[in-house]
Design a protein around this motif. Structure first.
Motif, PDB file in Angstrom:
ATOM      1  N   LYS A 148       0.983  -1.100   0.317  1.00  0.00           N
ATOM      2  CA  LYS A 148      -0.002   0.000  -0.203  1.00  0.00           C
ATOM      3  C   LYS A 148       0.986   1.211   0.029  1.00  0.00           C
ATOM      4  CE  LYS A 148      -0.432   0.821   4.940  1.00  0.00           C
ATOM      5  NZ  LYS A 148      -1.439   1.244   5.973  1.00  0.00           N
ATOM      6  N   GLU A 149       0.426   2.266  -0.392  1.00  0.00           N
ATOM      7  CA  GLU A 149       0.957   3.563  -0.080  1.00  0.00           C
ATOM      8  C   GLU A 149       0.894   4.031   1.432  1.00  0.00           C
ATOM      9  OE1 GLU A 149       1.061   7.212  -3.475  1.00  0.00           O
ATOM     10  OE2 GLU A 149      -0.641   7.084  -2.410  1.00  0.00           O
ATOM     11  N   TYR A 150       1.824   4.738   1.814  1.00  0.00           N
ATOM     12  CA  TYR A 150       1.869   5.411   3.075  1.00  0.00           C
ATOM     13  C   TYR A 150       0.470   6.033   3.533  1.00  0.00           C
ATOM     14  CZ  TYR A 150       3.065   8.256   6.924  1.00  0.00           C
ATOM     15  OH  TYR A 150       2.998   8.908   8.427  1.00  0.00           O
ATOM     16  N   ASN A 151      -0.013   5.835   4.481  1.00  0.00           N
ATOM     17  CA  ASN A 151      -1.387   6.625   4.852  1.00  0.00           C
ATOM     18  C   ASN A 151      -1.221   6.795   6.614  1.00  0.00           C
ATOM     19  OD1 ASN A 151      -1.709   4.102   5.931  1.00  0.00           O
ATOM     20  ND2 ASN A 151      -3.657   3.828   5.117  1.00  0.00           N
ATOM     21  N   GLY A 152      -0.116   6.698   6.989  1.00  0.00           N
ATOM     22  CA  GLY A 152       0.089   6.936   8.550  1.00  0.00           C
ATOM     23  C   GLY A 152      -0.604   5.785   9.322  1.00  0.00           C
ATOM     24  N   SER A 153      -1.111   4.766   9.051  1.00  0.00           N
ATOM     25  CA  SER A 153      -1.804   3.650   9.672  1.00  0.00           C
ATOM     26  C   SER A 153      -0.973   2.286   9.415  1.00  0.00           C
ATOM     27  CB  SER A 153      -3.132   3.407   9.341  1.00  0.00           C
ATOM     28  OG  SER A 153      -3.712   2.157   9.949  1.00  0.00           O
ATOM     29  N   PRO A 154      -0.936   1.513  10.506  1.00  0.00           N
ATOM     30  CA  PRO A 154      -0.353   0.217  10.148  1.00  0.00           C
ATOM     31  C   PRO A 154      -1.483  -0.961   9.664  1.00  0.00           C
ATOM     32  CG  PRO A 154      -0.885   0.234  12.640  1.00  0.00           C
ATOM     33  CD  PRO A 154      -1.241   1.708  11.839  1.00  0.00           C
ATOM     34  N   ALA A 155      -2.468  -0.429   9.346  1.00  0.00           N
ATOM     35  CA  ALA A 155      -3.492  -1.335   8.934  1.00  0.00           C
ATOM     36  C   ALA A 155      -3.412  -1.885   7.522  1.00  0.00           C
ATOM     37  CB  ALA A 155      -4.837  -0.673   9.004  1.00  0.00           C
ATOM     38  N   LEU A 156      -3.649  -3.278   7.316  1.00  0.00           N
ATOM     39  CA  LEU A 156      -3.381  -3.592   5.794  1.00  0.00           C
ATOM     40  C   LEU A 156      -4.318  -2.897   4.799  1.00  0.00           C
ATOM     41  CD1 LEU A 156      -3.155  -7.556   6.521  1.00  0.00           C
ATOM     42  CD2 LEU A 156      -1.381  -5.990   6.628  1.00  0.00           C
ATOM     43  N   PRO A 157      -3.915  -3.009   3.876  1.00  0.00           N
ATOM     44  CA  PRO A 157      -4.610  -2.200   2.568  1.00  0.00           C
ATOM     45  C   PRO A 157      -5.998  -2.675   2.385  1.00  0.00           C
ATOM     46  CG  PRO A 157      -2.834  -3.328   1.589  1.00  0.00           C
ATOM     47  CD  PRO A 157      -2.602  -3.613   3.116  1.00  0.00           C
ATOM     48  N   ALA A 158      -7.105  -1.938   2.020  1.00  0.00           N
ATOM     49  CA  ALA A 158      -8.274  -2.284   1.480  1.00  0.00           C
ATOM     50  C   ALA A 158      -8.127  -3.400   0.450  1.00  0.00           C
ATOM     51  CB  ALA A 158      -8.897  -1.088   1.257  1.00  0.00           C
ATOM     52  N   GLY A 159      -8.869  -4.187   0.480  1.00  0.00           N
ATOM     53  CA  GLY A 159      -8.946  -5.242  -0.575  1.00  0.00           C
ATOM     54  C   GLY A 159      -8.181  -6.621  -0.428  1.00  0.00           C
ATOM     55  N   VAL A 160      -7.402  -6.471   0.783  1.00  0.00           N
ATOM     56  CA  VAL A 160      -6.938  -7.709   1.590  1.00  0.00           C
ATOM     57  C   VAL A 160      -8.068  -8.433   2.198  1.00  0.00           C
ATOM     58  CG1 VAL A 160      -5.186  -8.868   2.976  1.00  0.00           C
ATOM     59  CG2 VAL A 160      -4.482  -6.799   1.879  1.00  0.00           C
ATOM     60  N   THR A 161      -8.247  -9.836   1.783  1.00  0.00           N
ATOM     61  CA  THR A 161      -9.301 -10.681   2.357  1.00  0.00           C
ATOM     62  C   THR A 161      -8.510 -12.009   2.678  1.00  0.00           C
ATOM     63  OG1 THR A 161      -9.540 -11.774   0.134  1.00  0.00           O
ATOM     64  CG2 THR A 161     -10.659  -9.612   0.638  1.00  0.00           C
ATOM     65  N   ASP A 177      -9.154 -12.963   9.529  1.00  0.00           N
ATOM     66  CA  ASP A 177      -9.910 -11.639   9.356  1.00  0.00           C
ATOM     67  C   ASP A 177      -8.609 -10.706   9.322  1.00  0.00           C
ATOM     68  OD1 ASP A 177     -10.908  -9.279  10.141  1.00  0.00           O
ATOM     69  OD2 ASP A 177     -11.188  -9.409  12.140  1.00  0.00           O
ATOM     70  N   PRO A 178      -8.549 -10.258   8.089  1.00  0.00           N
ATOM     71  CA  PRO A 178      -7.443  -9.290   7.877  1.00  0.00           C
ATOM     72  C   PRO A 178      -7.159  -8.119   8.811  1.00  0.00           C
ATOM     73  CG  PRO A 178      -8.434  -9.848   5.738  1.00  0.00           C
ATOM     74  CD  PRO A 178      -9.458 -10.456   6.902  1.00  0.00           C
ATOM     75  N   SER A 179      -8.542  -7.817   9.447  1.00  0.00           N
ATOM     76  CA  SER A 179      -8.297  -6.466  10.343  1.00  0.00           C
ATOM     77  C   SER A 179      -7.711  -6.838  11.491  1.00  0.00           C
ATOM     78  CB  SER A 179      -9.717  -6.068  10.714  1.00  0.00           C
ATOM     79  OG  SER A 179     -10.366  -6.946  11.228  1.00  0.00           O
ATOM     80  N   ALA A 180      -7.328  -7.969  11.993  1.00  0.00           N
ATOM     81  CA  ALA A 180      -6.795  -8.592  13.087  1.00  0.00           C
ATOM     82  C   ALA A 180      -5.242  -8.719  12.856  1.00  0.00           C
ATOM     83  CB  ALA A 180      -7.128  -9.892  13.719  1.00  0.00           C
ATOM     84  N   LEU A 181      -4.863  -8.137  11.578  1.00  0.00           N
ATOM     85  CA  LEU A 181      -3.365  -8.039  11.379  1.00  0.00           C
ATOM     86  C   LEU A 181      -2.977  -6.780  11.046  1.00  0.00           C
ATOM     87  CD1 LEU A 181      -3.255 -11.061   8.802  1.00  0.00           C
ATOM     88  CD2 LEU A 181      -2.216 -10.966  11.139  1.00  0.00           C
ATOM     89  N   GLN A 182      -1.503  -6.606  10.988  1.00  0.00           N
ATOM     90  CA  GLN A 182      -1.197  -5.175  10.697  1.00  0.00           C
ATOM     91  C   GLN A 182       0.331  -5.141  10.532  1.00  0.00           C
ATOM     92  OE1 GLN A 182      -1.864  -2.908  14.452  1.00  0.00           O
ATOM     93  NE2 GLN A 182       0.461  -2.895  14.778  1.00  0.00           N
ATOM     94  N   TYR A 183       0.687  -4.067   9.825  1.00  0.00           N
ATOM     95  CA  TYR A 183       2.164  -3.970   9.616  1.00  0.00           C
ATOM     96  C   TYR A 183       3.023  -3.615  10.971  1.00  0.00           C
ATOM     97  CZ  TYR A 183       1.281  -3.288   4.737  1.00  0.00           C
ATOM     98  OH  TYR A 183       0.919  -3.325   3.384  1.00  0.00           O
ATOM     99  N   GLU A 184       4.013  -4.215  10.971  1.00  0.00           N
ATOM    100  CA  GLU A 184       4.851  -3.789  12.313  1.00  0.00           C
ATOM    101  C   GLU A 184       5.159  -2.517  12.495  1.00  0.00           C
ATOM    102  OE1 GLU A 184       7.878  -6.760  14.826  1.00  0.00           O
ATOM    103  OE2 GLU A 184       8.493  -5.991  12.676  1.00  0.00           O
ATOM    104  N   ASN A 194       7.477  -6.782   8.341  1.00  0.00           N
ATOM    105  CA  ASN A 194       6.713  -8.036   8.862  1.00  0.00           C
ATOM    106  C   ASN A 194       5.129  -7.640   9.096  1.00  0.00           C
ATOM    107  OD1 ASN A 194       9.032  -9.576   9.140  1.00  0.00           O
ATOM    108  ND2 ASN A 194       9.555  -8.544  11.140  1.00  0.00           N
ATOM    109  N   ILE A 195       4.361  -8.546   8.787  1.00  0.00           N
ATOM    110  CA  ILE A 195       2.897  -8.368   9.276  1.00  0.00           C
ATOM    111  C   ILE A 195       2.651  -9.008  10.533  1.00  0.00           C
ATOM    112  CG2 ILE A 195       0.830  -8.995   8.589  1.00  0.00           C
ATOM    113  CD1 ILE A 195       1.675  -8.460   5.854  1.00  0.00           C
TER     114      ILE A 195
END
Length: 314
Positions: A148-161, A177-184, A194-195
């Motif tokens: 993803k392009e930098y957006n200030g959040s560690p959340a994974l990009p939209a579209g990840v399923t 559940d992709p929302s339970a994962l994030q970039y380190e 790392n995710i």
């Protein structure tokens, strides 16, 4: 004559607990009948209590006998012995019951008890022990690059399923559940990031299967690229001799916007450095009267952004 006084008689009846022995007359133990060593969920392909609670060594397991007064093996009652599994005091399995859906032997700590069911109303405990089923491990890897392009959040990009991942080591279908994962790290980086599990999350699996698995995210990575900004210098007019004003304008007088769309809410880049003036392709150091192009000198918003200027700007 006189008053009759009633007398209360208290009777205490002590019922001896029936005891049991194996064929040789030795005390009977649960682990003589079942392998109650700690196991991992799904080990040997067994995922239901009916499968886990089979007799250990079917051809040679010892029969259960009622102990006689002289300590010998009396009546054989093996076919009336059932296995009852409890967790936190609640029954989860009874080998004498019929179930529409076989109860799963989920990961957890249980009490397993062998019970002699003499008749419909009478039963005796033979032995009991604790039994632990550990979680199995499912390894999660990415199908392709998660970026993803930098957006200030560690959340994974939209579209990840869930379909963005491969799950290895699960005995049944598990869902992520992709929302339970994030970039380190939420910052852009030229290296893979790392995710990991998102803050306050203990698993990224959903549904009933989640209790049976630990997740391994080793090697699961993604990338965050710098956000592209278009910086457009403002058109300004000065009077010869306004060197200070010109110098200040080269650090502040510009507009910016995201190249790939509006910046996310709350994302405000901080700029450092300045622009510069050029005449033709030569840098200008003396601000004489004339018309000049404005180009970038060292204006930057940090490593999370990549700045682009129009080809020329007067």
């Amino acid at each position: 004559s006189g008053t009759t006084t009633g007398h209360k008689v208290e009777l205490t009846l002590n019922f001896a607990q029936m005891s049991f022995v194996n064929s040789d007359g030795a005390d009977y133990k649960v682990n003589m009948w079942m392998n109650t060593n700690e196991r991992t969920y799904g080990q040997d392909g067994k995922r239901t209590w009916a499968e886990v609670c089979t007799k250990w060594g079917v051809a040679a397991y010892p029969d259960v006998h009622i102990r006689t007064e002289d300590g010998k093996a009396g009546e054989k009652v093996t076919d009336k012995v059932k296995v009852v599994v409890k967790q936190n005091g609640e029954e989860v399995y009874d080998s004498f019951k019929t179930y529409t859906e076989a109860p799963k032997a989920n990961a957890g700590t249980y009490t397993i008890e062998l019970i002699y069911q003499k008749d419909e109303n009478t039963s005796y405990s033979i032995d009991s022990t604790s039994f632990t089923i550990k979680k199995a491990t499912v390894t999660i890897t990415a199908n392709g690059t998660i970026t993803k392009e930098y957006n200030g959040s560690p959340a994974l990009p939209a579209g990840v399923t869930n379909d963005s991942f491969t799950k290895t080591g699960a005995y049944e279908t598990v869902v992520i559940d992709p929302s339970a994962l994030q970039y380190e790290s939420a910052d852009a980086s030229t290296a893979a990031i790392n995710i990991v599990l998102a803050d306050n999350q203990t698993t990224c699996l959903t549904g009933d299967a989640a209790i049976n698995y630990n997740v391994s995210l080793d090697g699961l990575t993604g990338t965050i690229t710098p956000r592209k900004l278009i910086v457009t210098p403002k058109t300004k007019t000065f009077t010869y001799g306004q060197d200070t004003e010109i110098t200040n304008a080269l650090t502040t007088e510009f507009d910016y916007a995201g190249k790939n769309g509006a910046l996310p809410s709350g994302l405000t880049p901080v700029f450092n450095g300045s622009m510069k003036l050029q005449k033709g392709s030569a840098d200008v150091t003396e601000y004489n009267a004339g018309t000049y192009n404005v180009v970038n000198k060292d204006l930057s918003a940090g490593t999370n952004y990549e700045i682009e200027f129009p080809a020329t700007h007067v």
